[in-house]
Design a protein around this motif. Structure first.
Motif, PDB file in Angstrom:
ATOM      1  N   LEU A 182       0.820  -1.215   0.000  1.00  0.00           N
ATOM      2  CA  LEU A 182       0.000   0.000   0.000  1.00  0.00           C
ATOM      3  C   LEU A 182       0.852   1.263   0.000  1.00  0.00           C
ATOM      4  O   LEU A 182       0.332   2.362  -0.225  1.00  0.00           O
ATOM      5  CB  LEU A 182      -0.932   0.015   1.215  1.00  0.00           C
ATOM      6  N   ASP A 183       2.142   1.115   0.242  1.00  0.00           N
ATOM      7  CA  ASP A 183       3.067   2.242   0.204  1.00  0.00           C
ATOM      8  C   ASP A 183       3.310   2.615  -1.255  1.00  0.00           C
ATOM      9  O   ASP A 183       3.883   1.843  -2.025  1.00  0.00           O
ATOM     10  CB  ASP A 183       4.383   1.843   0.875  1.00  0.00           C
ATOM     11  N   GLN A 184       2.848   3.798  -1.651  1.00  0.00           N
ATOM     12  CA  GLN A 184       2.918   4.210  -3.048  1.00  0.00           C
ATOM     13  C   GLN A 184       4.353   4.382  -3.548  1.00  0.00           C
ATOM     14  O   GLN A 184       4.586   4.462  -4.754  1.00  0.00           O
ATOM     15  CB  GLN A 184       2.137   5.500  -3.256  1.00  0.00           C
ATOM     16  N   LYS A 185       5.325   4.412  -2.631  1.00  0.00           N
ATOM     17  CA  LYS A 185       6.720   4.494  -3.049  1.00  0.00           C
ATOM     18  C   LYS A 185       7.260   3.130  -3.468  1.00  0.00           C
ATOM     19  O   LYS A 185       8.253   3.042  -4.182  1.00  0.00           O
ATOM     20  CB  LYS A 185       7.577   5.068  -1.919  1.00  0.00           C
ATOM     21  N   VAL A 186       6.599   2.066  -3.015  1.00  0.00           N
ATOM     22  CA  VAL A 186       7.004   0.711  -3.398  1.00  0.00           C
ATOM     23  C   VAL A 186       6.429   0.351  -4.757  1.00  0.00           C
ATOM     24  O   VAL A 186       7.129  -0.144  -5.648  1.00  0.00           O
ATOM     25  CB  VAL A 186       6.563  -0.304  -2.321  1.00  0.00           C
ATOM     26  N   VAL A 187       5.136   0.595  -4.920  1.00  0.00           N
ATOM     27  CA  VAL A 187       4.469   0.348  -6.197  1.00  0.00           C
ATOM     28  C   VAL A 187       3.284   1.303  -6.269  1.00  0.00           C
ATOM     29  O   VAL A 187       2.613   1.566  -5.269  1.00  0.00           O
ATOM     30  CB  VAL A 187       4.024  -1.131  -6.328  1.00  0.00           C
TER      31      VAL A 187
END
Length: 271
Positions: free
Chosen positions: A156-161
């Motif tokens: 859910l971390d937008q920096k991961v995907v």
């Protein structure tokens, strides 16, 4: 975005109106005047954000938030009275009205130079797009390495995907047979070989089905999405797991709260 493209791309915005000064954040100063008279050159999506590119070199950055929807209808079919919770409206020369309706006002609209879209504060630092070829098991594995948060929170971390929400993470983890409680670092490596294809498949199927209409979401033509009819785990608490029905040790679909979000899984299938 695909629905808006059908009715707005290549069209001239004849008029624009704003019903209130803000949603999640204030509207850009003079937004309605800057929209009126512009032609919509095209659309781009980045994560959960839509970018409507205008003649003149600006892009309208749109985020629907929790309850937002953009609906396109013939202006002649609408009543003269204000539409409830419609905060921004555009009307094309052909007489199509596109309204941004958002009862909870968690959505947002901003203007950004088209040439500098990726530098906008809401887009800078967003991770890879999951449906692009560049999103590979190795890319995800590298992003998860050393992360000691549960895998669902990591996805859910937008920096991961970019662009994954709670529903689609739950569904992808079920398909990949990975517990949402498992630490992200332990998923790095071989498990991403199952997880990346599962993420792509869930998103592609949802787009084909028009999204998930649980409460507020509708498509641009006002129709609902149907992906909720294909859920394997989400919102299916207490129902049998379709992967292991009747097998010993399968308690069926369970629900628990994780990082403030409802999470659904099958404890037997997902390890």
């Amino acid at each position: 975005m695909r629905g808006l493209r059908k009715v707005l791309e290549g069209r001239l915005i004849r008029a624009a109106s704003i019903a209130r000064p803000d949603m999640r954040w204030p509207f850009p100063e003079g937004l309605a005047a800057r929209l009126a008279g512009s032609r919509v050159e095209g659309f781009r999506r980045r994560g959960k954000y839509m970018l409507m590119r205008l003649s003149g070199g600006d892009s309208v950055l749109i985020h629907l938030g929790m309850s937002g929807r953009m609906v396109a209808r013939p202006a002649a079919d609408l009543p003269n009275a204000p539409i409830a919770h419609e905060h921004l409206a555009l009307e094309t020369e052909e007489g199509i009205r596109v309204g941004f309706v958002d009862p909870r006002r968690f959505g947002s609209v901003d203007l950004v130079p088209t040439a500098a879209e990726d530098a906008h504060r809401l887009l800078a630092g967003i991770g890879p797009e999951p449906l692009e070829e560049a999103f590979t098991p190795q890319v995800l594995s590298d992003a998860l390495a050393g992360k000691h948060t549960p895998i669902k929170a990591a996805l859910l971390d937008q920096k991961v995907v970019a662009g994954l929400g709670s529903i689609y993470v739950s569904e992808a983890l079920f398909r990949a047979g990975i517990s949402p409680k498992r630490l992200a670092a332990s998923v790095a490596g071989a498990r991403t070989l199952r997880l990346v294809p599962a993420i792509k498949a869930v998103l592609e199927e949802s787009i084909e089905a028009g999204g998930s209409s649980l409460r507020d979401y509708v498509q641009a033509d006002g129709g609902i999405g149907f992906f909720q009819e294909r859920f394997k785990v989400y919102d299916r608490e207490g129902q049998p797991c379709e992967h292991c029905p009747g097998l010993p040790g399968c308690p069926g679909i369970r629900r628990f709260v994780q990082s403030g979000r409802a999470t659904f899984h099958c404890p037997r299938r997902q390890r």
